[in-house]
Design a protein around this motif. Structure first.
Motif, PDB file in Angstrom:
ATOM      1  N   GLY A 139       0.806  -1.218   0.000  1.00 27.88           N
ATOM      2  CA  GLY A 139       0.000   0.000   0.000  1.00 27.88           C
ATOM      3  C   GLY A 139       0.838   1.267   0.000  1.00 27.88           C
ATOM      4  N   GLN A 140       0.137   2.398  -0.057  1.00 31.36           N
ATOM      5  CA  GLN A 140       0.793   3.705  -0.195  1.00 31.36           C
ATOM      6  C   GLN A 140       0.903   4.473   1.124  1.00 31.36           C
ATOM      7  OE1 GLN A 140       1.851   5.160  -3.358  1.00 31.36           O
ATOM      8  NE2 GLN A 140       1.685   3.010  -3.964  1.00 31.36           N
ATOM      9  N   ALA A 141       0.399   3.907   2.221  1.00 31.49           N
ATOM     10  CA  ALA A 141       0.285   4.673   3.468  1.00 31.49           C
ATOM     11  C   ALA A 141       1.614   5.225   3.966  1.00 31.49           C
ATOM     12  CB  ALA A 141      -0.352   3.796   4.553  1.00 31.49           C
ATOM     13  N   ARG A 142       2.683   4.487   3.757  1.00 29.86           N
ATOM     14  CA  ARG A 142       3.982   4.931   4.283  1.00 29.86           C
ATOM     15  C   ARG A 142       4.865   5.602   3.227  1.00 29.86           C
ATOM     16  NH1 ARG A 142       5.037   3.138   9.400  1.00 29.86           N
ATOM     17  NH2 ARG A 142       3.648   1.537  10.213  1.00 29.86           N
ATOM     18  N   ARG A 143       4.322   5.750   2.052  1.00 27.97           N
ATOM     19  CA  ARG A 143       5.136   6.322   0.972  1.00 27.97           C
ATOM     20  C   ARG A 143       5.467   7.790   1.201  1.00 27.97           C
ATOM     21  NH1 ARG A 143       3.797   6.076  -5.522  1.00 27.97           N
ATOM     22  NH2 ARG A 143       5.581   7.340  -6.216  1.00 27.97           N
ATOM     23  N   TRP A 144       4.483   8.559   1.662  1.00 25.78           N
ATOM     24  CA  TRP A 144       4.676  10.005   1.756  1.00 25.78           C
ATOM     25  C   TRP A 144       5.032  10.457   3.169  1.00 25.78           C
ATOM     26  CZ3 TRP A 144       5.606  10.940  -2.892  1.00 25.78           C
ATOM     27  CH2 TRP A 144       4.897  10.320  -3.919  1.00 25.78           C
ATOM     28  N   VAL A 145       5.426   9.502   4.007  1.00 24.59           N
ATOM     29  CA  VAL A 145       5.951   9.866   5.334  1.00 24.59           C
ATOM     30  C   VAL A 145       7.299  10.570   5.172  1.00 24.59           C
ATOM     31  CG1 VAL A 145       6.811   8.917   7.509  1.00 24.59           C
ATOM     32  CG2 VAL A 145       4.705   8.027   6.505  1.00 24.59           C
ATOM     33  N   ILE A 146       8.013  10.248   4.090  1.00 27.94           N
ATOM     34  CA  ILE A 146       9.285  10.905   3.821  1.00 27.94           C
ATOM     35  C   ILE A 146       9.080  12.040   2.822  1.00 27.94           C
ATOM     36  CG2 ILE A 146      10.652   8.862   4.338  1.00 27.94           C
ATOM     37  CD1 ILE A 146      10.939   8.473   1.280  1.00 27.94           C
ATOM     38  N   SER A 147      10.051  12.953   2.761  1.00 29.24           N
ATOM     39  CA  SER A 147       9.927  14.135   1.913  1.00 29.24           C
ATOM     40  C   SER A 147      11.240  14.413   1.179  1.00 29.24           C
ATOM     41  CB  SER A 147       9.576  15.354   2.775  1.00 29.24           C
ATOM     42  OG  SER A 147      10.677  15.657   3.636  1.00 29.24           O
ATOM     43  N   ARG A 148      11.164  15.329   0.261  1.00 27.08           N
ATOM     44  CA  ARG A 148      12.365  15.794  -0.448  1.00 27.08           C
ATOM     45  C   ARG A 148      13.408  16.288   0.560  1.00 27.08           C
ATOM     46  NH1 ARG A 148      14.107  20.809  -2.371  1.00 27.08           N
ATOM     47  NH2 ARG A 148      15.278  20.766  -4.363  1.00 27.08           N
ATOM     48  N   LYS A 149      12.957  16.978   1.570  1.00 29.97           N
ATOM     49  CA  LYS A 149      13.852  17.500   2.599  1.00 29.97           C
ATOM     50  C   LYS A 149      14.623  16.365   3.272  1.00 29.97           C
ATOM     51  CE  LYS A 149      13.777  20.260   6.866  1.00 29.97           C
ATOM     52  NZ  LYS A 149      12.901  21.007   7.806  1.00 29.97           N
ATOM     53  N   ASP A 150      13.965  15.237   3.513  1.00 30.56           N
ATOM     54  CA  ASP A 150      14.617  14.096   4.140  1.00 30.56           C
ATOM     55  C   ASP A 150      15.757  13.569   3.271  1.00 30.56           C
ATOM     56  OD1 ASP A 150      12.955  14.020   6.420  1.00 30.56           O
ATOM     57  OD2 ASP A 150      11.424  12.904   5.314  1.00 30.56           O
ATOM     58  N   LEU A 151      15.528  13.482   1.959  1.00 33.46           N
ATOM     59  CA  LEU A 151      16.567  12.969   1.070  1.00 33.46           C
ATOM     60  C   LEU A 151      17.770  13.904   1.030  1.00 33.46           C
ATOM     61  CD1 LEU A 151      14.794  11.277  -1.959  1.00 33.46           C
ATOM     62  CD2 LEU A 151      15.096  10.494   0.387  1.00 33.46           C
ATOM     63  N   PHE A 152      17.532  15.200   1.083  1.00 36.30           N
ATOM     64  CA  PHE A 152      18.654  16.136   1.124  1.00 36.30           C
ATOM     65  C   PHE A 152      19.423  16.003   2.440  1.00 36.30           C
ATOM     66  CE2 PHE A 152      16.888  17.984  -2.634  1.00 36.30           C
ATOM     67  CZ  PHE A 152      17.929  18.665  -3.235  1.00 36.30           C
ATOM     68  N   ALA A 153      18.711  15.742   3.533  1.00 39.54           N
ATOM     69  CA  ALA A 153      19.381  15.534   4.821  1.00 39.54           C
ATOM     70  C   ALA A 153      20.237  14.272   4.788  1.00 39.54           C
ATOM     71  CB  ALA A 153      18.345  15.449   5.944  1.00 39.54           C
ATOM     72  N   VAL A 154      19.722  13.212   4.155  1.00 36.53           N
ATOM     73  CA  VAL A 154      20.489  11.973   4.009  1.00 36.53           C
ATOM     74  C   VAL A 154      21.739  12.228   3.176  1.00 36.53           C
ATOM     75  CG1 VAL A 154      20.471   9.659   2.982  1.00 36.53           C
ATOM     76  CG2 VAL A 154      18.516  10.446   4.329  1.00 36.53           C
ATOM     77  N   ALA A 155      21.579  12.944   2.072  1.00 33.89           N
ATOM     78  CA  ALA A 155      22.721  13.247   1.209  1.00 33.89           C
ATOM     79  C   ALA A 155      23.806  13.997   1.972  1.00 33.89           C
ATOM     80  CB  ALA A 155      22.257  14.065  -0.003  1.00 33.89           C
ATOM     81  N   ARG A 156      23.415  14.972   2.777  1.00 35.35           N
ATOM     82  CA  ARG A 156      24.404  15.718   3.574  1.00 35.35           C
ATOM     83  C   ARG A 156      25.096  14.809   4.581  1.00 35.35           C
ATOM     84  NH1 ARG A 156      20.231  19.569   3.455  1.00 35.35           N
ATOM     85  NH2 ARG A 156      19.508  18.940   5.526  1.00 35.35           N
ATOM     86  N   ALA A 157      24.325  13.928   5.209  1.00 33.35           N
ATOM     87  CA  ALA A 157      24.879  13.046   6.242  1.00 33.35           C
ATOM     88  C   ALA A 157      25.853  12.023   5.661  1.00 33.35           C
ATOM     89  CB  ALA A 157      23.744  12.333   6.985  1.00 33.35           C
ATOM     90  N   LEU A 158      25.729  11.744   4.367  1.00 39.00           N
ATOM     91  CA  LEU A 158      26.587  10.738   3.735  1.00 39.00           C
ATOM     92  C   LEU A 158      27.849  11.326   3.114  1.00 39.00           C
ATOM     93  CD1 LEU A 158      23.867   8.544   1.975  1.00 39.00           C
ATOM     94  CD2 LEU A 158      25.263   7.891   3.961  1.00 39.00           C
TER      95      LEU A 158
END
Length: 276
Positions: A139-158
């Protein structure tokens, strides 16, 4: 307690997000890690994203997982745009699942893996014997729990991490004096082996446990500090007689995703908290 906000952009069976408050008391302060922080089984990266060490090697045998990290780090905006464009139906999910990982470019590989992870059944991460992701639709319920902002935070952390797709033995053997290893190998709490092919379509047998113990004993002789979360099965604990073993007070036990008091897990280390 370390200051960084938890990054929880992927769902991962056995991930240590819920145990961070316990592990934090036993993990080193980042300024005490004079060399590299190394995770041979990075999984969801909960501990790495919590500590944010200055230099790191993050590794896993799961090529799709490592490409997910690489793709987000290289271009989080493109990964997010592709992720947003993917289907919203079960039929669409199955079509994306059928795509061959290596037929796609890096960002499309990352977006596909993130999509499957966020929309599959209960966040399971399972491959068949051919190495193909084979979890059903959730299902789609957990798909939009994350955001574009989260991916940028991950990129910075890596930014400070070297990402490797590798067997654990090669990664551990690279560690030297001043480095710190955190290990969270595949295991079922309280059991001797992981026999359900969740480890990239493979089992993680007691022979693998013995090989892992041998690697860690050699690392200890080289002056490498390490900690590991692992099953509390007596045969596994016997492999680490000379090291410090502590019961993890709460964990998922055999009820994956549900916190219980009898965790069936231990934390084993060769430094006993002296690096705080």
């Amino acid at each position: 307690m370390h200051k960084f906000k938890q990054l929880t952009f992927i769902r991962y069976p056995g991930g240590k997000r819920r145990l961070i408050s316990f592990l934090d008391d036993h993990l080193p302060s980042t300024h005490k890690i004079t060399g590299k922080y190394i995770e041979p089984f990075v999984g969801s990266g909960s501990v790495y994203f919590h500590l944010r060490p200055k230099k790191a090697i993050l590794a896993d045998l799961n090529a799709e997982l490592i490409d997910l990290y690489r793709g987000i780090r290289s271009n989080p905006d493109k990964v997010w745009r592709i992720y947003r464009s993917l289907p919203t139906t079960k039929k669409g999910y199955n079509e994306i699942r059928k795509l061959k990982h290596l037929d796609l470019d890096l960002q499309n590989r990352a977006a596909r893996t993130l999509f499957l992870n966020r929309t599959c059944f209960k966040g399971m991460w399972r491959h068949n014997s051919d190495g193909q992701f084979n979890v059903g639709y959730g299902g789609q319920a957990r798909r939009w729990v994350i955001s574009r902002k989260d991916l940028f935070a991950v990129a910075r952390a890596l930014r400070n991490a070297s990402l490797k797709c590798s067997d654990f033995e090669f990664i551990i053997d690279e560690a030297s004096l001043g480095d710190y290893l955190f290990l969270d190998p595949p295991y079922r709490p309280g059991e001797r082996e992981q026999l359900h092919e969740h480890y990239v379509g493979k089992e993680f047998t007691f022979t693998d446990q013995q090989r892992l113990a041998s690697c860690l004993k050699d690392a200890d002789k080289r002056g490498v500090a390490w900690s590991m979360t692992i099953s509390a099965h007596p045969d596994i604990i016997k492999l680490y007689k000379k090291f410090h073993t502590q019961t993890i007070p709460r964990g998922t036990g055999r009820k994956i995703g549900v916190l219980v008091n009898d965790s069936g897990e231990v934390l084993i280390s060769n430094h006993n908290g002296e690096l705080k």
